[in-house]
Design a protein around this motif. Sequence first.
Motif, mmCIF file in Angstrom:
data_model
loop_
_atom_site.group_PDB
_atom_site.id
_atom_site.type_symbol
_atom_site.label_atom_id
_atom_site.label_comp_id
_atom_site.label_asym_id
_atom_site.label_seq_id
_atom_site.Cartn_x
_atom_site.Cartn_y
_atom_site.Cartn_z
ATOM 1 N N THR A 46 0.826 -1.205 0.000
ATOM 2 C CA THR A 46 0.000 0.000 0.000
ATOM 3 C C THR A 46 0.866 1.262 0.000
ATOM 4 N N HIS A 177 -3.913 -1.171 -10.275
ATOM 5 C CA HIS A 177 -4.318 -1.680 -8.968
ATOM 6 C C HIS A 177 -5.817 -1.953 -8.988
ATOM 7 N N GLU A 179 -8.110 -1.824 -6.791
ATOM 8 C CA GLU A 179 -8.950 -0.888 -6.063
ATOM 9 C C GLU A 179 -8.738 0.563 -6.500
ATOM 10 N N ARG A 180 -7.522 0.902 -6.892
ATOM 11 C CA ARG A 180 -7.206 2.303 -7.194
ATOM 12 C C ARG A 180 -7.062 2.601 -8.674
ATOM 13 N N GLY A 181 -7.221 1.577 -9.512
ATOM 14 C CA GLY A 181 -7.267 1.801 -10.946
ATOM 15 C C GLY A 181 -5.905 1.918 -11.601
ATOM 16 N N MET A 183 -2.634 3.824 -12.508
ATOM 17 C CA MET A 183 -1.907 4.786 -11.687
ATOM 18 C C MET A 183 -0.561 5.148 -12.324
ATOM 19 N N LEU A 215 1.182 -0.432 -7.068
ATOM 20 C CA LEU A 215 0.620 0.852 -6.661
ATOM 21 C C LEU A 215 1.502 1.979 -7.183
ATOM 22 N N SER A 217 1.633 6.445 -7.300
ATOM 23 C CA SER A 217 1.391 7.484 -6.298
ATOM 24 C C SER A 217 0.246 8.410 -6.690
ATOM 25 N N HIS A 219 -3.581 8.585 -8.951
ATOM 26 C CA HIS A 219 -4.649 7.938 -9.720
ATOM 27 C C HIS A 219 -4.746 8.608 -11.085
ATOM 28 N N THR A 220 -4.748 7.810 -12.137
ATOM 29 C CA THR A 220 -4.826 8.339 -13.496
ATOM 30 C C THR A 220 -6.199 8.114 -14.111
ATOM 31 N N ALA A 222 -9.875 5.318 -13.917
ATOM 32 C CA ALA A 222 -10.554 4.152 -13.351
ATOM 33 C C ALA A 222 -10.399 2.982 -14.316
#
Length: 253
Positions: A46, A177, A179-181, A183, A215, A217, A219-220, A222
Motif C-alpha cells: 500500500t 491496482h 482498487e485504485r485503478g 496509476m 501501486l 502514487s 490515480h490516473t 478508473a
Amino acid sequence: MSFTEHRLKLILEMLKQSKRVNVKDLADQLHVSQESIRRDLKELETRGYARRVYGGAVLDQQESDQPFPERLRVGAREKARIGEAAAALVQDGMKIFIDTGTTTLACLKHLEARKDLTVVSNSLAVAAHFFNVPQASVRVLGGRLRPEYQATYGHETVAALKEHFFDLAIIAISAIHIERGFMDFGEDEAILRRIARTQAKRSIIVADSSKFSRLGSIHTLALNEIDAVVTSGVIGREFSDHFNQSNVEIIHA
C-alpha cells in the motif's frame, strides 16, 4: 516507534538487500505469525515499497526511478509482443496518439507499413523513429522537455494535445491496482493520459505483466475508463472479472 512499524522497517531492509522475502522465513525470523507477516506485506505494498507475490513479496522499484535506456531493456520480449498486438489495431488513414513509454515504443516498427497515418506524440523517441518513414505525418507536442522520459510535459503540452482528436490513443501506464485503478508516479503523465483518453474515439492501455497489482502514487484513470487493455501472460482473476464486467476488452499478446 511501534512494534509493527519496527517490524515493517526490518522487512523493508531485508527487501532492499535481497529483493525478495518469504512469508514463512519472515515469520520464523521475527517470531510472529504468518498472518501478521501477510498484513505487513500488504501494508508495504500500500505504501508503494513492495509487490506481493505468491509466498511473499518482491521489492517494488518505481519505474520512474530507472534511467530510460534501462527501462527499454526490462521485459523487452514481452513488450515486443504487446507492441505488435497494439499496432494491429491501427488501420490505414488513422490519426493516433502514441504515449511516451517503453511499451508504446514497441509498437512503432509495426506501424511503418501503414498508409496515410498521422501520429501525434509528446515523445521525442516516437518522433525520431519516423524520420525515415515519409508516408507517416508526425506531430510533436511542444512543452517542457523532461530528459528522463525523452518527452515533453507541462501546460503547453496539455494545451497542444487538446487541439487534436484521434481515432485511437495508445497509452502507457505505470501501475494497475484493482482498487485504485490505473496509476502513475508523476502528475504530468497522469494529466496527459487522461486528456489523451478523452480526445480519442477509442483508447487502449498497453501494459506488461509487471504493472498489475502495483501501486503508483497518483490515480490516473478508473479501470472502466478505457476501451481495451493489451497485455501478455495471464492476469489475475480479479482483474479479468472486473474488465469483463466493465466491457473493457482484454487483448492477449
